[in-house]
Design a protein around this motif. Sequence first.
Motif, PDB file in Angstrom:
ATOM      1  N   GLY A 149       0.807  -1.207   0.000  1.00 37.58           N
ATOM      2  CA  GLY A 149       0.000   0.000   0.000  1.00 37.58           C
ATOM      3  C   GLY A 149       0.842   1.260   0.000  1.00 37.58           C
ATOM      4  N   ARG A 150       1.977   1.224   0.704  1.00 36.41           N
ATOM      5  CA  ARG A 150       2.846   2.402   0.758  1.00 36.41           C
ATOM      6  C   ARG A 150       3.418   2.730  -0.618  1.00 36.41           C
ATOM      7  N   TYR A 151       3.705   1.697  -1.423  1.00 36.29           N
ATOM      8  CA  TYR A 151       4.362   1.917  -2.712  1.00 36.29           C
ATOM      9  C   TYR A 151       3.430   1.644  -3.892  1.00 36.29           C
ATOM     10  N   ARG A 152       2.128   1.638  -3.640  1.00 32.42           N
ATOM     11  CA  ARG A 152       1.161   1.380  -4.709  1.00 32.42           C
ATOM     12  C   ARG A 152       1.373   2.356  -5.863  1.00 32.42           C
ATOM     13  N   GLY A 153       1.480   1.797  -7.056  1.00 31.01           N
ATOM     14  CA  GLY A 153       1.660   2.623  -8.241  1.00 31.01           C
ATOM     15  C   GLY A 153       3.080   3.071  -8.480  1.00 31.01           C
ATOM     16  N   ARG A 154       3.967   2.873  -7.524  1.00 27.38           N
ATOM     17  CA  ARG A 154       5.369   3.288  -7.682  1.00 27.38           C
ATOM     18  C   ARG A 154       6.285   2.087  -7.877  1.00 27.38           C
ATOM     19  N   ILE A 155       6.086   1.023  -7.122  1.00 26.93           N
ATOM     20  CA  ILE A 155       6.783  -0.232  -7.395  1.00 26.93           C
ATOM     21  C   ILE A 155       5.873  -1.059  -8.289  1.00 26.93           C
ATOM     22  N   LYS A 156       6.314  -1.289  -9.507  1.00 31.02           N
ATOM     23  CA  LYS A 156       5.446  -1.894 -10.515  1.00 31.02           C
ATOM     24  C   LYS A 156       5.657  -3.400 -10.669  1.00 31.02           C
ATOM     25  N   SER A 157       6.667  -3.948 -10.007  1.00 33.35           N
ATOM     26  CA  SER A 157       6.944  -5.386 -10.093  1.00 33.35           C
ATOM     27  C   SER A 157       7.411  -5.866  -8.725  1.00 33.35           C
ATOM     28  N   TRP A 158       6.743  -6.887  -8.202  1.00 34.15           N
ATOM     29  CA  TRP A 158       7.034  -7.403  -6.863  1.00 34.15           C
ATOM     30  C   TRP A 158       7.386  -8.886  -6.913  1.00 34.15           C
ATOM     31  N   ASP A 159       8.476  -9.268  -6.228  1.00 32.65           N
ATOM     32  CA  ASP A 159       8.696 -10.674  -5.921  1.00 32.65           C
ATOM     33  C   ASP A 159       7.797 -10.998  -4.729  1.00 32.65           C
ATOM     34  N   VAL A 160       6.585 -11.432  -5.038  1.00 33.47           N
ATOM     35  CA  VAL A 160       5.629 -11.719  -3.968  1.00 33.47           C
ATOM     36  C   VAL A 160       6.061 -12.970  -3.213  1.00 33.47           C
ATOM     37  N   ILE A 161       6.407 -14.007  -3.954  1.00 35.67           N
ATOM     38  CA  ILE A 161       6.825 -15.286  -3.360  1.00 35.67           C
ATOM     39  C   ILE A 161       8.266 -15.540  -3.764  1.00 35.67           C
ATOM     40  N   ASN A 162       9.121 -15.762  -2.777  1.00 36.62           N
ATOM     41  CA  ASN A 162      10.538 -15.985  -3.045  1.00 36.62           C
ATOM     42  C   ASN A 162      10.960 -17.371  -2.563  1.00 36.62           C
ATOM     43  N   GLU A 163      11.503 -18.169  -3.484  1.00 43.20           N
ATOM     44  CA  GLU A 163      12.123 -19.463  -3.175  1.00 43.20           C
ATOM     45  C   GLU A 163      11.177 -20.430  -2.451  1.00 43.20           C
ATOM     46  N   PRO A 164      10.048 -20.770  -3.079  1.00 38.19           N
ATOM     47  CA  PRO A 164       9.091 -21.655  -2.413  1.00 38.19           C
ATOM     48  C   PRO A 164       9.445 -23.140  -2.443  1.00 38.19           C
ATOM     49  N   ILE A 165      10.413 -23.529  -3.272  1.00 40.36           N
ATOM     50  CA  ILE A 165      10.715 -24.956  -3.458  1.00 40.36           C
ATOM     51  C   ILE A 165      11.994 -25.333  -2.712  1.00 40.36           C
ATOM     52  N   PRO A 166      12.015 -26.458  -1.970  1.00 43.23           N
ATOM     53  CA  PRO A 166      13.247 -26.878  -1.286  1.00 43.23           C
ATOM     54  C   PRO A 166      14.373 -27.163  -2.270  1.00 43.23           C
ATOM     55  N   ASP A 167      15.609 -27.174  -1.767  1.00 47.19           N
ATOM     56  CA  ASP A 167      16.758 -27.422  -2.634  1.00 47.19           C
ATOM     57  C   ASP A 167      16.680 -28.779  -3.318  1.00 47.19           C
ATOM     58  N   MET A 207       6.780 -14.793  -8.955  1.00 54.02           N
ATOM     59  CA  MET A 207       7.272 -15.844  -8.070  1.00 54.02           C
ATOM     60  C   MET A 207       8.709 -16.158  -8.499  1.00 54.02           C
ATOM     61  N   ASN A 208       9.622 -16.121  -7.546  1.00 49.76           N
ATOM     62  CA  ASN A 208      11.062 -16.072  -7.812  1.00 49.76           C
ATOM     63  C   ASN A 208      11.717 -17.355  -7.297  1.00 49.76           C
ATOM     64  N   GLU A 209      12.629 -17.945  -8.092  1.00 51.69           N
ATOM     65  CA  GLU A 209      13.262 -19.203  -7.660  1.00 51.69           C
ATOM     66  C   GLU A 209      14.661 -19.335  -8.247  1.00 51.69           C
ATOM     67  N   TYR A 210      15.471 -20.219  -7.651  1.00 51.61           N
ATOM     68  CA  TYR A 210      16.850 -20.453  -8.102  1.00 51.61           C
ATOM     69  C   TYR A 210      17.105 -21.946  -8.265  1.00 51.61           C
ATOM     70  N   ASP A 211      18.241 -22.274  -8.887  1.00 52.62           N
ATOM     71  CA  ASP A 211      18.700 -23.661  -9.034  1.00 52.62           C
ATOM     72  C   ASP A 211      17.761 -24.538  -9.856  1.00 52.62           C
ATOM     73  N   ILE A 212      17.171 -23.999 -10.891  1.00 56.49           N
ATOM     74  CA  ILE A 212      16.333 -24.836 -11.748  1.00 56.49           C
ATOM     75  C   ILE A 212      16.947 -25.001 -13.138  1.00 56.49           C
ATOM     76  N   GLU A 213      18.146 -24.458 -13.341  1.00 54.35           N
ATOM     77  CA  GLU A 213      18.681 -24.362 -14.703  1.00 54.35           C
ATOM     78  C   GLU A 213      19.813 -25.340 -15.016  1.00 54.35           C
ATOM     79  N   TYR A 214      20.197 -26.194 -14.068  1.00 57.22           N
ATOM     80  CA  TYR A 214      21.397 -27.004 -14.269  1.00 57.22           C
ATOM     81  C   TYR A 214      21.100 -28.426 -14.736  1.00 57.22           C
ATOM     82  N   VAL A 215      22.136 -29.060 -15.270  1.00 55.44           N
ATOM     83  CA  VAL A 215      22.109 -30.492 -15.551  1.00 55.44           C
ATOM     84  C   VAL A 215      22.199 -31.247 -14.228  1.00 55.44           C
ATOM     85  N   GLY A 216      21.366 -32.256 -14.055  1.00 54.98           N
ATOM     86  CA  GLY A 216      21.423 -33.079 -12.848  1.00 54.98           C
ATOM     87  C   GLY A 216      20.032 -33.387 -12.319  1.00 54.98           C
TER      88      GLY A 216
END
Length: 367
Positions: A149-167, A207-216
Motif C-alpha cells: 500500500g505504501r508503494y502502490r503505483g510506484r513499485i510496478k513489479s514485486w517478488d511476492v513469493i521468493n524461493e518456495p521450493i526446497p533445494d 514468483m522467484n526461484e533459483y537452481d532450476i537451470e542445471y544439468v542433474g
Amino acid sequence: MLSRRDTLLTSLKTAFGLAIGASSPLGTLLTSPAAASDRPRSADWAIPFGAAIRDWPFQNEPAYRSALIAHCRQIVGEGGLKWADIRPTRESFVFDQPDRHMAFARQNGMEMRGHTLVWYGAMPEWTKTIGSSTEAERELVGHIETVMGRYRGRIKSWDVINEPIPDDPASRSDIRPSIWQQRMGEAHIALALRTAARIDPQAQLVMNEYDIEYVGDRFRRKREAFLRLIRDLKLRNTPLHAIGLQGHLRGEVAIDRDGLSAFIAEIRSMGLDVLVTELDVIDNKLPGPPDLRDAMAAARAYDFLQAIQTVARPKAILTWGITDKYTWVPLWFKRTDGLANRPLPFDEAYQPKLLMRVIEHFAKDPR
C-alpha cells in the motif's frame, strides 16, 4: 605462437569443456578487444538492465551511486523490504531503506522492483511466536497491505513469493518449510498473491526461484516441483504474472539448456512472463587466473541467457549487485586460494567485464 585469443579459447575448451569456435558469437564476445572508451550504455537496450543495491555503499560511496546511474534502468534492494529489515517488531514498520532507494530511482529515471513479500529467510525473531493459522493469515495479509500500500503505483513489479521450493524436493508437491507453510500450508502462497493483487491491481506479481537451470537429477526435480506449483496456481486462477529466474549460476555446473528452454516454453504457454532477477556467477570452483575465470563466468551466463531467449525475451535482466567490491558470494562461496571472487558485471574498480558484454549482447538486440 598462439595469440591471446587462441590461448583463451583453448583453455576454455580444455578446462571447461566448452565447444567455442573463434568465429562463434560467444567466441567473438569473449575474445574481441574492447575499445578504451567501451562502456555499456543501457538506456536504449530492448531489455532493461538493472542491479541489486546494497545500502551502505549506496549511502557512502559516490562511485557506487554513479555506476548505478550510468548503467541501470532498474534497481532492487538487497535488503530493506525483507521482513527482518522492515518489521523489527510486530508493531513497527521501518521504511528508511526502501524510501531512500525509491527516491533515488525516481530522481534518476529508474524503476524499483519490490523484493520480497513472502520468504522463508530473513525473518524477525518475533514471527516464531505466531501460533495459529488465523494469526499467521492476519500477519501476512496485514504486512502485504501495509508494505504494498505504501508503494502502490510506484513499485510496478514485486517478488511476492521468493524461493518456495526446497533445494532437493522429496516430491513434486514439496514446499520449503517456513512459518507460513507450517501454520497455513501451501494455501499461504495463493493468499499472498491474491492479497497483493487486491492492494495494487496494476502491479506485476512474480514468483522467484533459483537452481532450476542445471544439468542433474536434483535440479530437474526442483524444476518439476516448481512447475507443479505454478500450474496449480494458474488452474485456480490465482493472480500470477511472471516467473523470476534468479540466475545465481554455479560456474562449474553446466546449464541444462534443453531442460531450461522447455521450462520457459511451458511458462509462456500459461501466459506468464519471464524475468532474470538476481544474475551472478559463483566462481569459487573456477580456475584462479582472472582472464580465464571471467571468460568462464561469461560463457556460463551466455548459456543461461541463450536457453531463455531461444524461447522468450525476458522482461528484465538484473544482477545481484553491480560491482565485485560488494557481493554476497564470498559469504557462502569464498575461494580457498585467497583470490577475490569475481561474480558480477563490473570489477572492484567499476570497469566492465566480459559478463557485462554478454548481458549487453542479449539485452541490446535480443532477436
